[in-house]
Design a protein around this motif. Structure first.
Motif, mmCIF file in Angstrom:
data_model
loop_
_atom_site.group_PDB
_atom_site.id
_atom_site.type_symbol
_atom_site.label_atom_id
_atom_site.label_comp_id
_atom_site.label_asym_id
_atom_site.label_seq_id
_atom_site.Cartn_x
_atom_site.Cartn_y
_atom_site.Cartn_z
ATOM 1 N N VAL A 98 0.835 -1.204 0.000
ATOM 2 C CA VAL A 98 0.000 0.000 0.000
ATOM 3 C C VAL A 98 0.867 1.249 0.000
ATOM 4 C CG1 VAL A 98 -1.492 1.368 1.511
ATOM 5 C CG2 VAL A 98 -2.086 -0.992 1.000
ATOM 6 N N GLY A 135 0.547 3.551 -3.278
ATOM 7 C CA GLY A 135 -0.209 4.768 -3.016
ATOM 8 C C GLY A 135 0.568 5.881 -2.364
ATOM 9 N N TRP A 158 -3.101 4.509 -7.367
ATOM 10 C CA TRP A 158 -4.023 4.624 -6.237
ATOM 11 C C TRP A 158 -5.146 3.590 -6.316
ATOM 12 C CZ3 TRP A 158 -3.253 10.438 -6.963
ATOM 13 C CH2 TRP A 158 -2.320 10.915 -6.031
ATOM 14 N N ASP A 179 -3.578 0.690 -4.796
ATOM 15 C CA ASP A 179 -3.493 1.001 -3.367
ATOM 16 C C ASP A 179 -4.836 0.766 -2.672
ATOM 17 O OD1 ASP A 179 -3.237 2.222 -0.867
ATOM 18 O OD2 ASP A 179 -3.208 4.247 -1.677
ATOM 19 N N THR A 217 -5.642 -1.858 0.256
ATOM 20 C CA THR A 217 -6.086 -1.351 1.547
ATOM 21 C C THR A 217 -7.329 -2.095 2.019
ATOM 22 O OG1 THR A 217 -5.173 0.830 1.036
ATOM 23 C CG2 THR A 217 -6.754 0.731 2.828
ATOM 24 N N LYS A 258 1.460 4.818 6.780
ATOM 25 C CA LYS A 258 1.635 5.110 5.360
ATOM 26 C C LYS A 258 2.210 6.507 5.160
ATOM 27 C CE LYS A 258 -1.014 5.430 1.037
ATOM 28 N NZ LYS A 258 -2.352 5.291 0.423
#
Length: 359
Positions: free
Chosen positions: A83, A87, A171, A174, A178, A193
């Motif tokens: 992640v 991201g 993203w 990501d 997540t 993060k």
């Protein structure tokens, strides 16, 4: 209808608030780009996010306000690392590069592609149910994004637009990763993060010759990062918990409209017909996502996991003395198999497969 509203609460408001915070951060980051290296700014934004949430976490502990959330476990660390990479490093750097070559209002609307990437990966890789209405909404959003990114002539799509699209893809990856962490404490996830991504991006930028901007710019980046990246991510993780990845990504598509509006105000950018047409297409897509209704008989298999919960229809288990079952609390618990019907989203307890699309 009351059941449908309860299924949407609190996931939809959480996702939309997350979108508004992130959308506002895009033109504000554009404002800061004139005073900072793009890569360095990406680091400052995430560092501001991590430090701000760290202060919130520390203050919460000092005041004795312990959130009843499940902590991150050792098995979550590989997912958390992926992640952060997708991201927290790749995504923001591509966005900052794209913003240097793209008007802020167009870049803000292009960020709708994040919702499409999120939904596409959730649908194809994780088999979340996506019905015809959601697909039509996705096509409307994509049409608006293509309208904005096409520059005409032999050059076609500009490099700035491609960089923003690449950030959206990162993203999207990501967001789906997540999903694996959404049962854990969202502040802990966003804090980790932010700190890791901030330090890595900052170190890489400085090693490439970037210099720190003024204290005013650093402070501005910290504030933008805390609200637009940190708090927004906390709300996004909570949205994932209630709505699943594809739907949360769809509601997150509101972010570019907030960003485009602020960009026009801050930079006096023209309100062109192309911008208006793209906004209409994206608005239609968002509306189609908002009016979804998903209700069918479904089976819950036996499941054991850990997350914050109260004792509702899906949580009926025994406790030792001293546990207030009507208040949020967190512990590992087991779900017995059951079959029932009610409006729902692919949240923590409804990640079942579908033989066909049901609306």
């Amino acid at each position: 209808m009351a059941l449908h509203r309860s299924a949407a609460w609190p996931g939809v408001p959480l996702a939309l608030t997350s979108a508004a915070l992130f959308g506002a951060s895009t033109p504000l980051a554009k404002l800061l780009l004139g005073h900072s290296d793009p890569w360095l700014l990406a680091g400052l934004l995430y560092l501001g996010s991590g430090l701000g949430l760290g202060i919130v976490h520390l203050a919460r502990r000092l005041l004795g306000i312990e959130a009843p959330e499940a902590p991150l476990r050792r098995g979550d660390l590989p997912w958390l690392g992926a992640v952060v990479l997708a991201g927290g490093v790749i995504g923001p750097v591509l966005l900052m590069v794209g913003l240097t070559q793209t008007p802020a209002s167009s870049a803000a609307l292009l960020l709708n592609l994040e919702g499409l990437a999120t939904m596409g990966i959730a649908w194809l890789a994780f088999r979340e149910n996506v019905d015809r209405r959601l697909l039509l909404g996705a096509l409307a959003i994509l049409a608006g994004a293509l309208l904005l990114s096409w520059q005409g002539g032999p050059e076609g799509v500009g490099w700035g637009a491609l960089a923003v699209a690449g950030a959206c893809l990162a993203w999207g990856v990501d967001n789906n990763l997540t999903r694996k962490l959404s049962s854990a404490d969202p502040v802990q996830i966003a804090l980790t993060k932010g700190l890791v991504a901030g330090v890595v991006n900052l170190a890489l930028a400085l090693s490439q010759g970037a210099t720190l901007p003024s204290l005013a710019v650093i402070g501005g980046a910290a504030v933008v990062g805390f609200f637009g990246y940190g708090l927004s991510l906390v709300l996004f993780v909570l949205g994932l918990r209630h709505l699943g990845t594809a739907r949360t990504g769809a509601y997150f598509s509101m972010a570019p409209f907030i960003g485009a509006l602020l960009a026009i105000i801050l930079f006096s950018e023209p309100l062109t017909y192309r911008l208006l047409a793209a906004a209409v297409l994206m608005g239609i897509g968002l509306y189609l996502h908002l009016v979804e209704h998903h209700d069918h008989e479904h089976a819950h298999g036996e499941l054991e996991h850990e997350h914050v919960h109260v004792h509702d229809e899906h949580h009926q288990h025994d406790h030792g003395p001293g546990v207030a079952v009507d208040k949020p609390h967190s512990h590992a618990h087991r779900h017995a198999p059951m079959v029932h019907r009610h409006p729902h989203y692919p949240d923590l307890h409804h990640r079942h497969t579908h033989e066909h699309s049901e609306t």
